[in-house]
Scaffold this active site. Structure first.
Site, mmCIF file in Angstrom:
data_model
loop_
_atom_site.group_PDB
_atom_site.id
_atom_site.type_symbol
_atom_site.label_atom_id
_atom_site.label_comp_id
_atom_site.label_asym_id
_atom_site.label_seq_id
_atom_site.Cartn_x
_atom_site.Cartn_y
_atom_site.Cartn_z
ATOM 1 N N HIS A 124 0.798 -1.231 0.000
ATOM 2 C CA HIS A 124 0.000 0.000 0.000
ATOM 3 C C HIS A 124 0.832 1.282 0.000
ATOM 4 O O HIS A 124 0.274 2.374 -0.172
ATOM 5 C CB HIS A 124 -0.996 -0.011 1.168
ATOM 6 C CG HIS A 124 -2.316 0.606 0.815
ATOM 7 N ND1 HIS A 124 -3.454 0.408 1.546
ATOM 8 C CD2 HIS A 124 -2.684 1.423 -0.215
ATOM 9 C CE1 HIS A 124 -4.459 1.084 0.989
ATOM 10 N NE2 HIS A 124 -4.011 1.699 -0.076
ATOM 11 N N ASP A 147 -9.786 0.038 4.005
ATOM 12 C CA ASP A 147 -8.615 -0.596 4.612
ATOM 13 C C ASP A 147 -8.941 -0.970 6.058
ATOM 14 O O ASP A 147 -9.734 -0.293 6.716
ATOM 15 C CB ASP A 147 -7.462 0.433 4.596
ATOM 16 C CG ASP A 147 -6.078 -0.191 4.745
ATOM 17 O OD1 ASP A 147 -5.949 -1.233 5.403
ATOM 18 O OD2 ASP A 147 -5.124 0.398 4.205
ATOM 19 N N HIS A 149 -6.579 -0.705 8.097
ATOM 20 C CA HIS A 149 -5.595 0.171 8.758
ATOM 21 C C HIS A 149 -5.710 1.597 8.234
ATOM 22 O O HIS A 149 -6.132 1.808 7.091
ATOM 23 C CB HIS A 149 -4.174 -0.347 8.476
ATOM 24 C CG HIS A 149 -4.014 -1.820 8.702
ATOM 25 N ND1 HIS A 149 -4.211 -2.742 7.693
ATOM 26 C CD2 HIS A 149 -3.702 -2.535 9.810
ATOM 27 C CE1 HIS A 149 -4.019 -3.971 8.169
ATOM 28 N NE2 HIS A 149 -3.720 -3.878 9.452
ATOM 29 N N ASP A 151 -3.065 3.750 7.895
ATOM 30 C CA ASP A 151 -1.870 4.056 7.078
ATOM 31 C C ASP A 151 -1.495 5.530 7.156
ATOM 32 O O ASP A 151 -1.068 6.139 6.169
ATOM 33 C CB ASP A 151 -2.093 3.657 5.601
ATOM 34 C CG ASP A 151 -2.251 2.150 5.417
ATOM 35 O OD1 ASP A 151 -2.015 1.396 6.382
ATOM 36 O OD2 ASP A 151 -2.619 1.731 4.302
ATOM 37 N N HIS A 164 4.465 1.038 4.136
ATOM 38 C CA HIS A 164 3.054 0.847 3.749
ATOM 39 C C HIS A 164 2.096 1.315 4.839
ATOM 40 O O HIS A 164 0.886 1.361 4.607
ATOM 41 C CB HIS A 164 2.764 -0.602 3.310
ATOM 42 C CG HIS A 164 2.625 -1.598 4.424
ATOM 43 N ND1 HIS A 164 1.962 -2.794 4.277
ATOM 44 C CD2 HIS A 164 3.072 -1.573 5.707
ATOM 45 C CE1 HIS A 164 1.994 -3.469 5.418
ATOM 46 N NE2 HIS A 164 2.661 -2.760 6.288
ATOM 47 N N ASP A 255 -7.466 -1.660 -0.095
ATOM 48 C CA ASP A 255 -6.573 -2.679 0.469
ATOM 49 C C ASP A 255 -7.386 -3.960 0.654
ATOM 50 O O ASP A 255 -8.444 -3.937 1.303
ATOM 51 C CB ASP A 255 -6.037 -2.169 1.814
ATOM 52 C CG ASP A 255 -4.933 -3.054 2.375
ATOM 53 O OD1 ASP A 255 -4.965 -4.286 2.141
ATOM 54 O OD2 ASP A 255 -4.055 -2.509 3.072
ATOM 55 N N ASP A 257 -6.977 -6.219 2.547
ATOM 56 C CA ASP A 257 -7.135 -6.593 3.964
ATOM 57 C C ASP A 257 -8.312 -5.873 4.630
ATOM 58 O O ASP A 257 -8.607 -6.137 5.809
ATOM 59 C CB ASP A 257 -5.829 -6.446 4.751
ATOM 60 C CG ASP A 257 -5.413 -5.016 5.048
ATOM 61 O OD1 ASP A 257 -6.263 -4.117 5.121
ATOM 62 O OD2 ASP A 257 -4.194 -4.801 5.229
ATOM 63 N N GLU A 300 -2.039 -5.197 -1.835
ATOM 64 C CA GLU A 300 -1.718 -6.126 -0.737
ATOM 65 C C GLU A 300 -2.197 -7.560 -0.956
ATOM 66 O O GLU A 300 -2.274 -8.340 0.008
ATOM 67 C CB GLU A 300 -2.208 -5.586 0.626
ATOM 68 C CG GLU A 300 -1.603 -4.223 1.035
ATOM 69 C CD GLU A 300 -0.197 -4.300 1.633
ATOM 70 O OE1 GLU A 300 0.333 -5.430 1.761
ATOM 71 O OE2 GLU A 300 0.363 -3.216 1.945
#
Ligand SMILES: [Mn+2]
Length: 355
Positions: A124, A147, A149, A151, A164, A255, A257, A300
């Site tokens: 990412h 996402d 996260h 980031d 990332h 992302d 994830d 990712e």
């Protein structure tokens, strides 16, 4: 009546439907694909093979199948401009600075050629390149960051030094003063406003990230918001907050994830309790319907993690999310009319799995 019926029956189905439907629901999007086989923004090897497995998995054919016009720009290649340049707590900084400059100029080129840009990662950290290139081509942007996260660490707050986890903090002007001078990054000016970024899917946010989100009042829908309001309402509110008049070009940085690891296990920082695939698809269908999409990242996917089956279902999830963003509808598409059967241009056939 009988003679009319006979006439219809003797025509090929395609012609009949061409007469019945003056318009159709196919996408006709012009799409440019950019592979970013960059994995130095984190520590798991394998994510650089993401663009390859996504192409081999059929992501290009998916887009062609419902009317998109696709040009594959191949994978971004780079050479390190200033080898050995280091910045405190920013791992593999010299590679990152050089690669993202190339990513930015490639994305800018795709958009300036009148195509929507689909960038396939890669980790990412590439969001710095794709969003910078998008900004250079289109000016003021809205960014939807889907996402687990946020980031949004700087090198001063990151617990890992993994790049990332830092792209959003590098992109926004409100955090520019929190960074030291970054040699080799003069091409990248943090122009984006933090007010024009919205998150969906958060469930693993570092302490300082949480502080930043609160301090700047960032539009952030975490998993409990998805539970409380539902994915449709959350997506609607996110787009309303960052693009109230629909006049900004929208960048979606997705992302994999953000999805639950049951749906997408082959990824480096999986967090349980995530979006269902249906919710991910719904977000992208809503994005397409808004008519504002300019560019999308899908990042990712790591074929080095998990079993063969894990990789297969992760790639399938990515394909479904991407095709929704470019106009595929689950209720079904109409057949392509002869004049709509799209072409495929491959810029660098050695890097493409299709032909
Ligand atoms: Mn993530």
């Amino acid at each position: 009546m009988n003679s009319l019926r006979r006439t219809l029956l003797h025509r090929p189905a395609k012609k009949i439907f061409a007469r019945l439907f003056a318009s159709n629901n196919n996408s006709n999007a012009r799409v440019g694909i950019v592979g970013v086989p960059f994995e130095k923004g984190q520590r798991n090897s394998g994510v650089s093979r993401g663009p390859g497995v996504l192409r081999a998995g059929g992501i290009v054919q998916d887009l062609l199948s419902f009317g998109c016009d696709v040009k594959d720009y191949g994978d971004v290649d780079y050479k390190v401009e200033q080898p050995g340049t280091q910045v405190n707590n920013m791992l593999e900084y010299d590679d990152f600075a050089s690669c993202m400059e190339k990513v930015s100029s490639t994305v800018k080129q795709v958009l300036s050629e009148g195509r929507l840009c689909l960038s396939l990662g890669g980790d990412h950290s590439m969001g710095v390149g794709t969003i910078d290139g998008h900004y250079q081509a289109k000016g003021d942007l809205a960014v939807l960051w889907v996402d687990a996260h946020a980031d949004i660490n700087t090198n001063a707050t990151s617990p890992t030094g993994n790049l990332h986890g830092m792209p959003v903090a590098l992109l926004v002007k409100e955090l520019a003063d929190y960074w030291p001078y970054l040699p080799g990054m003069d091409w990248q000016m943090p122009k984006l406003s933090i007010k024009n970024i919205a998150y969906i899917g958060l469930r693993s946010v570092d302490e300082y990230e949480s502080l930043i989100l609160e301090k700047f009042g960032v539009t952030a829908f975490s998993m409990e918001d998805v539970e409380q309001y539902g994915v449709h309402e959350v997506t609607r509110r996110a787009l309303e907050a960052i693009n109230p008049h629909g006049d900004r070009s929208l960048h979606v940085s997705f992302d994999i994830d953000s999805l639950d690891p049951i749906e997408a296990p082959s990824t480096g920082t999986a967090e349980r309790g995530g979006l269902s695939l249906r919710e991910g698809v719904h977000i992208m269908e809503t994005v397409f319907a808004s008519g504002t999409l300019g560019a999308m990242d899908l990042v990712e996917v790591n074929p080095g993690i998990g079993s063969e089956r894990d990789v297969k279902i992760t790639v399938e999830a990515a394909r479904q999310v991407v095709r929704a963003g470019f106009g595929y509808k689950r209720r079904g598409m109409r057949p392509l009319l002869a004049q709509e059967i799209p072409g495929l241009i491959v810029k660098n056939s050695s890097q493409s799995e299709i032909n």
